[in-house]
Design an enzyme around this catalytic site. Structure first.
Site, PDB file in Angstrom:
ATOM      1  N   MET A 296       0.838  -1.170   0.000  1.00 53.13           N
ATOM      2  CA  MET A 296       0.000   0.000   0.000  1.00 53.13           C
ATOM      3  C   MET A 296       0.890   1.242   0.000  1.00 53.13           C
ATOM      4  O   MET A 296       1.551   1.536   0.983  1.00 53.13           O
ATOM      5  CB  MET A 296      -0.891  -0.013   1.251  1.00 53.13           C
ATOM      6  CG  MET A 296      -1.529   1.310   1.537  1.00 53.13           C
ATOM      7  SD  MET A 296      -2.789   1.360   2.821  1.00 53.13           S
ATOM      8  CE  MET A 296      -1.914   0.932   4.281  1.00 53.13           C
ATOM      9  N   PRO A 297       0.919   1.990  -1.091  1.00 55.04           N
ATOM     10  CA  PRO A 297       1.703   3.228  -1.117  1.00 55.04           C
ATOM     11  C   PRO A 297       1.099   4.277  -0.180  1.00 55.04           C
ATOM     12  O   PRO A 297      -0.117   4.399  -0.062  1.00 55.04           O
ATOM     13  CB  PRO A 297       1.590   3.702  -2.568  1.00 55.04           C
ATOM     14  CG  PRO A 297       1.160   2.512  -3.342  1.00 55.04           C
ATOM     15  CD  PRO A 297       0.358   1.674  -2.397  1.00 55.04           C
ATOM     16  N   TYR A 298       1.984   5.007   0.471  1.00 51.02           N
ATOM     17  CA  TYR A 298       1.591   6.101   1.357  1.00 51.02           C
ATOM     18  C   TYR A 298       2.424   7.314   0.963  1.00 51.02           C
ATOM     19  O   TYR A 298       3.651   7.265   1.021  1.00 51.02           O
ATOM     20  CB  TYR A 298       1.855   5.725   2.818  1.00 51.02           C
ATOM     21  CG  TYR A 298       1.541   6.837   3.795  1.00 51.02           C
ATOM     22  CD1 TYR A 298       0.302   6.916   4.400  1.00 51.02           C
ATOM     23  CD2 TYR A 298       2.488   7.803   4.099  1.00 51.02           C
ATOM     24  CE1 TYR A 298       0.012   7.933   5.298  1.00 51.02           C
ATOM     25  CE2 TYR A 298       2.211   8.820   4.996  1.00 51.02           C
ATOM     26  CZ  TYR A 298       0.968   8.883   5.593  1.00 51.02           C
ATOM     27  OH  TYR A 298       0.688   9.888   6.471  1.00 51.02           O
TER      28      TYR A 298
ATOM     29  N   VAL B 105      -2.673   5.699  -0.421  1.00 45.32           N
ATOM     30  CA  VAL B 105      -3.036   6.724   0.562  1.00 45.32           C
ATOM     31  C   VAL B 105      -2.235   7.988   0.262  1.00 45.32           C
ATOM     32  O   VAL B 105      -1.017   7.925   0.093  1.00 45.32           O
ATOM     33  CB  VAL B 105      -2.708   6.238   1.996  1.00 45.32           C
ATOM     34  CG1 VAL B 105      -2.984   7.335   3.008  1.00 45.32           C
ATOM     35  CG2 VAL B 105      -3.479   4.974   2.317  1.00 45.32           C
TER      36      VAL B 105
END
Length: 67
Positions: free
Chosen positions: A1-3, A42
């Protein structure tokens, strides 16, 4: 999940529309370049007061006053 955390100085008026454009643009970029899933990406935008943001040992507030 990229943040992704975007920090901008809190001055002027950044509109909701501009913030949404940043969120959508960064999400699209991660998808297009790295193949990341948009649904799990995100993006957070923090607006920082210029007194709390420094460069070269001085606050952005003071730097801008000197210009």
């Amino acid at each position: 999940m990229p943040y992704v955390n975007i920090k901008i100085t809190k001055e002027g008026k950044v509109t909701k529309k501009q913030k949404l454009a940043l969120i959508c643009g960064v999400t699209d970029l991660l998808h297009d370049v790295l193949g990341k899933n948009k649904a799990s990406t995100v993006v957070v935008i923090d607006e920082v007061a210029t007194d709390n943001y420094g460069l070269g040992g001085d606050s952005i507030t003071n730097i801008r006053k000197k210009r």
